[in-house]
Scaffold this motif. Structure first.
Motif, mmCIF file in Angstrom:
data_model
loop_
_atom_site.group_PDB
_atom_site.id
_atom_site.type_symbol
_atom_site.label_atom_id
_atom_site.label_comp_id
_atom_site.label_asym_id
_atom_site.label_seq_id
_atom_site.Cartn_x
_atom_site.Cartn_y
_atom_site.Cartn_z
ATOM 1 N N ASN A 1 25.481 -21.425 23.119
ATOM 2 C CA ASN A 1 24.576 -22.434 23.643
ATOM 3 C C ASN A 1 24.371 -23.528 22.601
ATOM 4 O O ASN A 1 25.324 -23.997 22.009
ATOM 5 C CB ASN A 1 23.263 -21.773 24.071
ATOM 6 N N ASP A 2 23.144 -23.967 22.384
ATOM 7 C CA ASP A 2 22.872 -25.063 21.458
ATOM 8 C C ASP A 2 22.679 -24.541 20.035
ATOM 9 O O ASP A 2 22.379 -23.362 19.817
ATOM 10 C CB ASP A 2 21.617 -25.827 21.881
ATOM 11 N N LEU A 3 22.807 -25.459 19.093
ATOM 12 C CA LEU A 3 22.501 -25.164 17.690
ATOM 13 C C LEU A 3 21.423 -26.133 17.231
ATOM 14 O O LEU A 3 21.636 -27.344 17.192
ATOM 15 C CB LEU A 3 23.745 -25.308 16.814
ATOM 16 N N MET A 4 20.248 -25.591 16.915
ATOM 17 C CA MET A 4 19.147 -26.389 16.381
ATOM 18 C C MET A 4 19.165 -26.277 14.860
ATOM 19 O O MET A 4 19.061 -25.164 14.328
ATOM 20 C CB MET A 4 17.807 -25.873 16.900
ATOM 21 N N ILE A 5 19.317 -27.412 14.157
ATOM 22 C CA ILE A 5 19.333 -27.350 12.694
ATOM 23 C C ILE A 5 18.024 -27.871 12.098
ATOM 24 O O ILE A 5 17.973 -28.293 10.953
ATOM 25 C CB ILE A 5 20.565 -28.067 12.114
ATOM 26 N N TYR A 6 16.988 -27.817 12.894
ATOM 27 C CA TYR A 6 15.630 -28.087 12.426
ATOM 28 C C TYR A 6 14.690 -27.212 13.240
ATOM 29 O O TYR A 6 15.095 -26.583 14.213
ATOM 30 C CB TYR A 6 15.266 -29.565 12.592
ATOM 31 N N MET A 7 13.414 -27.165 12.847
ATOM 32 C CA MET A 7 12.435 -26.351 13.573
ATOM 33 C C MET A 7 11.250 -27.207 14.002
ATOM 34 O O MET A 7 10.646 -27.911 13.192
ATOM 35 C CB MET A 7 11.943 -25.193 12.697
ATOM 36 N N TYR A 8 10.936 -27.161 15.274
ATOM 37 C CA TYR A 8 9.778 -27.875 15.812
ATOM 38 C C TYR A 8 8.564 -26.968 15.774
ATOM 39 O O TYR A 8 8.623 -25.814 16.194
ATOM 40 C CB TYR A 8 10.056 -28.305 17.250
ATOM 41 N N ARG A 9 7.465 -27.495 15.224
ATOM 42 C CA ARG A 9 6.230 -26.713 15.147
ATOM 43 C C ARG A 9 5.428 -26.954 16.414
ATOM 44 O O ARG A 9 4.795 -27.999 16.588
ATOM 45 C CB ARG A 9 5.427 -27.087 13.908
#
Length: 261
Positions: free
Chosen positions: A42-50
């Protein structure tokens, strides 16, 4: 703000929704935290949303190579990143400087940042001139271990999961941090490849590689400390040597180099 981590050699089908319908794998790390030889369904998130605070957590650059991301790579707040010999479904976001080499699905090159046009600095190189992937260890269903040494590629695009030259562990010596440099060098001098278990190695002498196509591979970012004023590693006048997965650290005595090749 997560350093000294690595993710390698796996296939993830994760479909957890991280943020705004982005679902899949999250790797919100900083420099010195590479991702290699990974398939992301699926997707790759290279940051994190708080969640609930309308901000993103720390993540400030990184490196992904030889990987297949079938969904979208969501850059978010990432400042600088290098994708090398990958394939991705799509790319979204970024802040300062994104570099792509031999990567299918990468955005087009763009000079400078323009917030009104929502464009960022991107450098995209169609193919990678010369590369050899990092060696890795695999184990089969019968419990047999193999050292895989991928071949050298020229003018390449996309990922390549060909294991290359495969070495039976009868020709591999596994070192641990209780051993001296002399003990490890005895194995290297006999022509063995060496895999170093995770740990901190205080070396009283340099590890010396003088055989063609010899491999010195660290697991768990094994650390070699040059304790005696000599380099941690010396490579002789031979071809095909591969060194990977190691952190070289200076000791208390001055040395002119940590690696001599």
């Amino acid at each position: 703000n997560t350093f000294w981590r690595a993710a390698e050699n796996f296939h993830t089908k994760a479909d957890y929704n991280w943020f705004d319908d982005s679902k899949g794998m999250m790797w919100a790390a900083s420099q010195a935290a590479p991702v290699r030889r990974v398939i992301v369904e699926n997707d790759l998130m290279i940051y994190m949303y708080r969640e609930g605070q309308d901000l993103v957590d720390y993540a400030s650059g990184g490196y992904v190579s030889n990987s297949h991301i079938k969904g979208t790579v969501s850059s978010g707040s990432e400042q600088q990143y290098y994708f090398r010999n990958c394939e991705m479904g799509d790319w979204d976001g970024g802040v300062w400087n994104m570099v792509f080499s031999g990567t299918k699905g990468a955005p087009a090159s763009h000079c400078s940042r323009d917030d009104d046009a929502q464009t960022i600095p991107v450098t995209t190189i169609d193919s990678t001139p010369l590369i050899s992937e990092k060696p890795y260890v695999s184990v089969d269903a019968t419990g047999q271990y193999t050292l895989n040494v991928p071949k050298v590629r020229t003018d390449s695009q996309g990922y390549d999961f060909d294991p290359g030259r495969q070495v039976d562990f009868a020709h591999v010596f596994v070192a641990d941090d209780s051993m001296t440099a002399a003990q490890i060098n005895e194995q290297l001098a006999a022509g063995m490849h060496v895999v170093m278990a995770p740990g901190i190695y205080h070396l009283e002498a340099a590890l010396e590689l003088n055989k063609e196509d010899q491999v010195l591979l660290g697991l768990g970012i094994a650390t070699l400390i040059a304790s005696a004023g000599e380099p941690a590693i010396k490579v002789g006048n031979v071809d095909g040597v591969r060194i990977a997965g190691l952190l070289l650290e200076a000791g208390e005595k001055q040395t002119e180099a940590l690696l001599v090749w």
